[in-house]
Write a protein that holds these residues in place. Structure first.
Motif, mmCIF file in Angstrom:
data_model
loop_
_atom_site.group_PDB
_atom_site.id
_atom_site.type_symbol
_atom_site.label_atom_id
_atom_site.label_comp_id
_atom_site.label_asym_id
_atom_site.label_seq_id
_atom_site.Cartn_x
_atom_site.Cartn_y
_atom_site.Cartn_z
ATOM 1 N N GLY A 132 -8.257 -16.228 2.490
ATOM 2 C CA GLY A 132 -8.100 -17.572 3.052
ATOM 3 C C GLY A 132 -7.102 -18.448 2.328
ATOM 4 N N GLY A 144 -2.455 -12.526 1.504
ATOM 5 C CA GLY A 144 -2.037 -11.528 2.485
ATOM 6 C C GLY A 144 -1.555 -12.166 3.773
ATOM 7 N N ALA A 188 -5.722 -9.765 10.632
ATOM 8 C CA ALA A 188 -5.371 -11.043 9.959
ATOM 9 C C ALA A 188 -6.661 -11.752 9.557
ATOM 10 C CB ALA A 188 -4.563 -11.948 10.882
ATOM 11 N N PRO A 242 0.840 -1.198 0.000
ATOM 12 C CA PRO A 242 0.000 0.000 0.000
ATOM 13 C C PRO A 242 0.876 1.249 0.000
ATOM 14 C CG PRO A 242 -0.443 -1.405 1.943
ATOM 15 C CD PRO A 242 0.839 -1.870 1.325
HETATM 16 C C1 LIG Z 1 -2.687 -7.005 7.900
HETATM 17 C C2 LIG Z 1 -3.450 -6.726 6.630
HETATM 18 C C3 LIG Z 1 -3.455 -5.451 6.103
HETATM 19 C C4 LIG Z 1 -4.131 -5.195 4.893
HETATM 20 N N1 LIG Z 1 -4.062 -3.940 4.359
HETATM 21 C C5 LIG Z 1 -4.625 -3.695 3.152
HETATM 22 C C6 LIG Z 1 -4.481 -2.428 2.532
HETATM 23 O O1 LIG Z 1 -3.842 -1.519 3.058
HETATM 24 N N2 LIG Z 1 -5.078 -2.236 1.327
HETATM 25 C C7 LIG Z 1 -5.794 -3.237 0.712
HETATM 26 O O2 LIG Z 1 -6.310 -3.008 -0.381
HETATM 27 N N3 LIG Z 1 -5.928 -4.456 1.255
HETATM 28 C C8 LIG Z 1 -5.361 -4.708 2.461
HETATM 29 N N4 LIG Z 1 -5.463 -5.953 3.012
HETATM 30 C C9 LIG Z 1 -6.108 -7.031 2.241
HETATM 31 C C10 LIG Z 1 -5.091 -7.786 1.407
HETATM 32 O O3 LIG Z 1 -4.566 -6.967 0.373
HETATM 33 C C11 LIG Z 1 -5.699 -9.067 0.756
HETATM 34 O O4 LIG Z 1 -6.833 -8.732 0.000
HETATM 35 C C12 LIG Z 1 -6.086 -10.063 1.827
HETATM 36 O O5 LIG Z 1 -5.097 -10.145 2.809
HETATM 37 C C13 LIG Z 1 -6.306 -11.452 1.211
HETATM 38 O O6 LIG Z 1 -6.797 -12.335 2.169
HETATM 39 P P1 LIG Z 1 -5.879 -13.257 3.138
HETATM 40 O O7 LIG Z 1 -5.368 -12.319 4.180
HETATM 41 O O8 LIG Z 1 -6.852 -14.219 3.682
HETATM 42 O O9 LIG Z 1 -4.790 -13.854 2.329
HETATM 43 C C14 LIG Z 1 -4.841 -6.230 4.235
HETATM 44 C C15 LIG Z 1 -4.834 -7.514 4.791
HETATM 45 C C16 LIG Z 1 -4.153 -7.777 5.972
HETATM 46 C C17 LIG Z 1 -4.146 -9.170 6.533
#
Ligand SMILES: Cc1cc2nc3c(=O)[nH]c(=O)nc-3n(C[C@H](O)[C@H](O)[C@H](O)COP(=O)(O)O)c2cc1C
Length: 326
Positions: free
Chosen positions: A176, A197, A294, A45
């Motif tokens: 997930g 993520g 998370a 980001p």
């Molecule tokens: C700690 C954390 C911070 C995140 N920050 C952003 C962000 O700043 N911008 C964004 O578009 N998505 C953000 N996301 C979403 C991730 O880009 C992504 O879509 C997501 O983590 C996918 O799912 P997963 O965590 O189950 O792998 C964040 C996710 C996590 C876990």
């Protein structure tokens, strides 16, 4: 490392259909560079670097360490007053992929396309996906139930094939996915790549408090709760004694201020500011006010590995899953 070609990897000219997803406070130069150099696509980001000068420096530093495609996430709603600068610096650094979230991607698409960069937009349903396809997006990131951050309400088992019925542009699955078998499942459902993520919170390169990484390794999917207290919109966090104490809803009076037409324009940015502050404190140092962001895939993460090891493991698990199917 092996290559797994899909329309996404061909469009971005990379080896693996995996995005190391942008994560507020977690993504950094090392994660992005390591992911891209290992054949995936590292994204972060823009707002992880404040003030803007630091962002510009970070882009230059990443570019010096990798010639492989990298991605920048731009928040495209009013809360981000840096939007046009975020875009301008990234284009100057030759960023290949933009990931937009929380608003209209129109301007990002227009500017990015002038330089041949691709734009993928976070969506959680078909209506929004069709809208961004119409605007000229190169693909969508389908954020499903269980994701870290602002998870969507729909199961990825339904969301991915649903979007594929109508969209012509590639669909990247998010939510997930921390295991190669989940990646195989998503590609089987029609996804062209996966965006991961939570798995990368527990990586060696993340410069966050060790307790946050340990919490990700220890947590079960049942420990993930949705709270509106971080940004006003439900976001996934690990349940901690502090979350239990304050609850997952905004206090009644704050909710009223957020919903009232005269006060909402002041209330929403303030909720954001306080929420981001508590995330920031929890991520960087021990704090009793622990708010760790998370998703449900914490349940499948049992060790802290390097970015490259995580990707190698996912590819191995993907190949094993494929042999199980045949
Ligand atoms: C700690 C954390 C911070 C995140 N920050 C952003 C962000 O700043 N911008 C964004 O578009 N998505 C953000 N996301 C979403 C991730 O880009 C992504 O879509 C997501 O983590 C996918 O799912 P997963 O965590 O189950 O792998 C964040 C996710 C996590 C876990």
């Amino acid at each position: 490392m092996k290559t797994i070609p899909t329309p996404f990897t061909k469009q971005l000219k990379i080896d693996l259909p995996i995005i190391a997803a942008p994560m507020f406070l977690v993504s950094n130069e090392d994660i992005v560079v390591e992911a891209s150099n290992a054949g995936a696509l590292g994204a972060f980001p823009a707002l992880n670097y404040r003030p803007i000068e630091q962002y510009s420096e970070a882009l230059k530093a990443m570019r010096a360490r990798t010639q492989k495609p990298i991605g920048v996430n731009i928040i495209v709603n009013k809360s981000n007053t840096r939007q046009s600068e975020d875009l301008k610096y990234a284009l100057e650094a030759g960023v290949e992929l933009f990931i937009t979230s929380l608003g209209s991607p129109r301007e990002v698409i227009a500017q990015a396309h002038k330089q041949g960069a691709k734009v993928y937009c976070d969506v959680t349903n078909l209506e929004h996906a069709l809208k961004v396809e119409d605007m000229g997006a190169d693909g969508v990131i389908a954020v499903g139930q269980g994701a870290g951050g602002h998870a969507g309400p729909i199961s990825p088992l339904v969301l991915i094939p649903w979007l594929k019925t109508r969209l012509k542009i590639p669909v990247v699955a998010a939510g997930g996915i921390s295991h190669g078998a989940a990646m195989a499942a998503c590609l089987t459902l029609g996804a062209d790549a996966v965006s991961v993520g939570t798995r990368f919170i527990a990586c060696r390169e993340a410069r966050i408090d060790q307790a946050y990484k340990d919490a990700v390794v220890k947590a079960t999917p049942e420990d993930i709760v949705m709270t509106s207290r971080v940004s006003g919109t439900p976001a996934a966090v690990i349940r901690t004694p502090y979350i239990d104490k304050v609850g997952t809803e905004l206090p009644w009076a704050v909710r009223r201020l957020k919903e009232h037409k005269l006060t909402k324009k002041y209330a929403v940015p303030l909720i954001h500011l306080f929420g981001m502050r508590s995330l920031e404190e929890s991520a960087s140092k021990p704090s009793w006010k622990t708010v760790w962001s998370a998703g449900q895939s914490v349940g499948l993460i049992d060790e802290i590995l390097s970015v490259r090891e995580i990707l190698q493991k996912m590819v191995r698990e993907y190949e094993e899953a494929k042999t199980r199917l045949t």
